[in-house]
Write an enzyme that holds these catalytic residues in place. Structure first.
Site, short mmCIF file in Angstrom:
data_model
loop_
_atom_site.label_atom_id
_atom_site.label_comp_id
_atom_site.label_asym_id
_atom_site.label_seq_id
_atom_site.Cartn_x
_atom_site.Cartn_y
_atom_site.Cartn_z
N GLU A 48 68.72 39.97 3.98
CA GLU A 48 69.35 40.83 2.98
C GLU A 48 68.36 41.89 2.50
O GLU A 48 67.14 41.69 2.59
CB GLU A 48 69.79 39.95 1.79
N ASN A 97 81.21 39.09 0.24
CA ASN A 97 80.28 37.98 0.02
C ASN A 97 80.45 37.45 -1.40
O ASN A 97 80.50 38.23 -2.35
CB ASN A 97 78.84 38.49 0.19
N GLU A 98 80.55 36.15 -1.52
CA GLU A 98 80.64 35.51 -2.85
C GLU A 98 81.56 36.33 -3.77
O GLU A 98 81.18 36.71 -4.88
CB GLU A 98 79.25 35.29 -3.46
N TYR A 107 72.54 26.09 -1.74
CA TYR A 107 71.09 26.15 -1.96
C TYR A 107 70.63 24.83 -2.57
O TYR A 107 71.40 24.16 -3.26
CB TYR A 107 70.74 27.32 -2.88
N GLU A 120 74.94 31.13 4.20
CA GLU A 120 73.70 31.15 3.39
C GLU A 120 73.38 29.71 3.04
O GLU A 120 74.23 29.00 2.50
CB GLU A 120 73.91 31.92 2.07
N GLN A 141 66.07 33.31 3.74
CA GLN A 141 66.25 34.55 4.44
C GLN A 141 65.04 34.83 5.32
O GLN A 141 63.93 34.82 4.80
CB GLN A 141 66.41 35.69 3.46
O1 AHR Z 1 70.27 34.81 -0.90
C1 AHR Z 1 70.20 35.30 -2.20
C2 AHR Z 1 71.58 35.43 -2.86
O2 AHR Z 1 72.17 34.17 -3.01
C3 AHR Z 1 72.61 36.21 -2.08
O3 AHR Z 1 72.49 37.57 -2.28
C4 AHR Z 1 73.90 35.71 -2.67
O4 AHR Z 1 74.95 35.78 -1.74
C5 AHR Z 1 73.56 34.28 -3.06
O5 AHR Z 1 74.01 34.00 -4.33
#
Ligand code: AHR
Length: 496
Positions: free
Chosen positions: A26, A172-173, A246, A296, A343
């Site tokens: 990103e 995205n999101e 995450y 992600e 990333q």
């Molecule tokens: O990877 C960082 C961020 O995490 C991304 O921009 C977003 O899609 C997610 O919340």
């Protein structure tokens, strides 16, 4: 401690999509600028602006795909800002990551990077502040083979041939930074975008934004997939639905023993995410395959904040987490069609860290290297018996048993690939390995290990954590292998 691992080569399961070993880059911090793109800066060896050390390291991994340009960045990105002569490109504001965006790395630079790497591009279109027209024009610019003005513009920018970009994300999101829609509102937007993007290039595959269940009590997330799929069930317009996850317990290097174990328990929450998403897909699309793209995922420790461009140290613990997560994707080969670690360079759980002309590989890089043979192989049925521990996974009420040995096996040709994480901090685990009704002709292996899970690589000690070859002794009568604590092992068995 003892364990048993049994696998059945005669019972192959689904093919593991190579795309689950993909990555995400990103426009945030130093991921693109400095991490991948150095333009014409002297002193950093590069090929048309792409740094050579990063290119070579990624080439070695045979990266199957890269997602770009975001992330949250995607829903405020206007692709026309990033094409044409570099000098004429505008400086825009990268809203979410509080940076000025020079736009010197745009569509052509990204697609040249993918071509140089031999990888598949996956572009995320802008729904939040964009329009169906802008998205369909982007598809035209990349894929149209006729004489349209946008195809001519592409040729003028150095690429006469269409790029034929196959994978397109529709936002995205979008329940959050991508426009704060409800599932139903997003579905309506999605249908408009998808109609025109697909009409422009009928062979493309579309990725719809799905729920991400960081917190199961969040009603928006729980209803999102259902509302979206309900609207889409009458249209043949969605090929994949996305999911983000995450992980965080303690800080990158400052974690307690219980936080060490809890981080691995949280992988159960990812399994639960997959189960919830899968259940909705089965209900609404019973006759059609819609993949889950975990586009992600990774460790996101409290050190990584907007102010430091989401940078955090990458430890052996993170690498073992990556292996455990990739094992989940292997086991879900029947549904997970793609996954992208967040990333690639410098940001979050990256594969490599750069500083001017220097670069080192993180422990996570070695996991991707060691697990590479699973991509495209056939998942094998597997049974593991061994020690477990009890822990709460994030957002899950009851404690669950978590196996200390985490294993998957796959097969390609006469080779069986067995990868094993030993999560125990203190104990070696000896496992009896039973490859049902087959005779093994040879075994080879690699090990990633250090005494301390907090160990990192650095510019001073770039190879402190690196895979080393091991010579497993394999007795045909009673085959077994001892897995050291806090380690990742990849074994390859060649069958007779
Ligand atoms: O990877 C960082 C961020 O995490 C991304 O921009 C977003 O899609 C997610 O919340």
């Amino acid at each position: 401690m003892d364990a048993v691992i049994r696998c059945w080569p005669a019972l192959p399961q689904a093919r593991i999509a190579p795309e689950i070993y993909g990555h995400f880059s990103e426009h945030v911090g130093r991921c693109i600028y400095e991490g991948i793109w150095v333009g014409n800066s002297r002193g950093i060896p590069n090929q048309n602006g792409i740094r050579l050390d990063v290119l070579a390291a990624l080439k070695h991994l045979r990266v199957p795909g890269i997602r770009w340009p975001g992330g949250c960045f995607a829903d405020d990105y206007h692709w026309k800002d990033g094409i044409g002569p570099p000098k004429s490109r505008s400086q825009t504001v990268n809203l979410w990551w509080r940076q000025v965006e020079p736009n010197t790395f745009g569509t052509d630079e990204f697609l040249h990077f993918c071509e140089a790497l031999g990888t598949t591009p996956y572009i995320c279109a802008n729904v939040g502040t964009g329009s169906p027209r802008e998205a369909r024009d982007w598809v035209e610019y990349c894929n149209f083979s006729g004489d349209s003005s946008l195809a001519e513009l592409r040729a003028g920018n150095g690429h006469k041939r269409p790029y034929s970009v196959k994978h397109w994300g529709v936002g995205n999101e979008n329940w959050g930074c991508g426009g704060n829609f409800t599932g139903r509102e997003y579905a309506k937007e999605y249908i408009r975008f998808a109609t025109y993007m697909r009409a422009m290039s009928p062979d493309i595959e579309l990725y719809a934004c799905g729920a991400s269940f960081g917190d199961y009590r969040n009603p928006i997330q729980n209803d999102w997939n259902r509302e979206f799929c309900n609207e889409l069930r009458r249209h043949d317009m969605v090929d994949h639905i996305t999911l983000h996850r995450y992980f965080s317990r303690g800080s990158a290097r400052g974690f307690s023993e219980s936080e060490y174990y809890a981080l691995f328990a949280d992988v159960l929450a990812l399994e639960r995410d997959l189960e919830l998403t899968d259940a909705v897909l089965r209900e609404y699309f019973p006759d059609r395959f819609v993949g889950i793209a975990v586009d992600e995922w990774g460790a996101w420790h409290p050190e990584a904040v907007t102010e430091n461009g989401l940078e955090q140290p990458g430890t052996l613990r993170d690498a073992l987490l990556a292996a455990t997560v990739l094992h989940v994707f292997n086991r879900w080969a029947h549904r997970v069609s793609m996954a992208n670690l967040a990333q690639t360079v410098n940001v979050l759980q990256c594969l490599m860290v750069t500083e001017r002309s220097r670069m080192f590989l993180t422990p996570t890089y070695h996991i991707f290297d060691m697990m590479r043979p699973h991509g495209g192989a056939q998942l094998l049925m597997l049974q593991t018996e061994g020690p477990t521990y009890e822990a709460h996974a994030v957002g899950i009420k009851n404690k669950k048993p978590v196996p200390l040995l985490d294993v998957t096996a796959s097969m390609s040709g006469k080779k069986i690939h067995l990868t094993v994480v030993n999560k125990s901090l203190t104990e070696s685990i000896e496992a009896h390995i039973d490859i049902r009704e087959e005779t093994v002709a040879a075994v080879s292996g690699k090990l990633l290990h250090a005494e301390d899970p907090r160990t990192v690589n650095s510019f001073k000690t770039p190879s402190r954590i690196a895979a080393r070859r091991i010579r497993p002794t394999f007795n045909e009568e009673e085959p077994s292998h001892t897995f050291p604590p806090n380690s990742f092992t990849a074994l390859t068995f060649t069958l007779k």
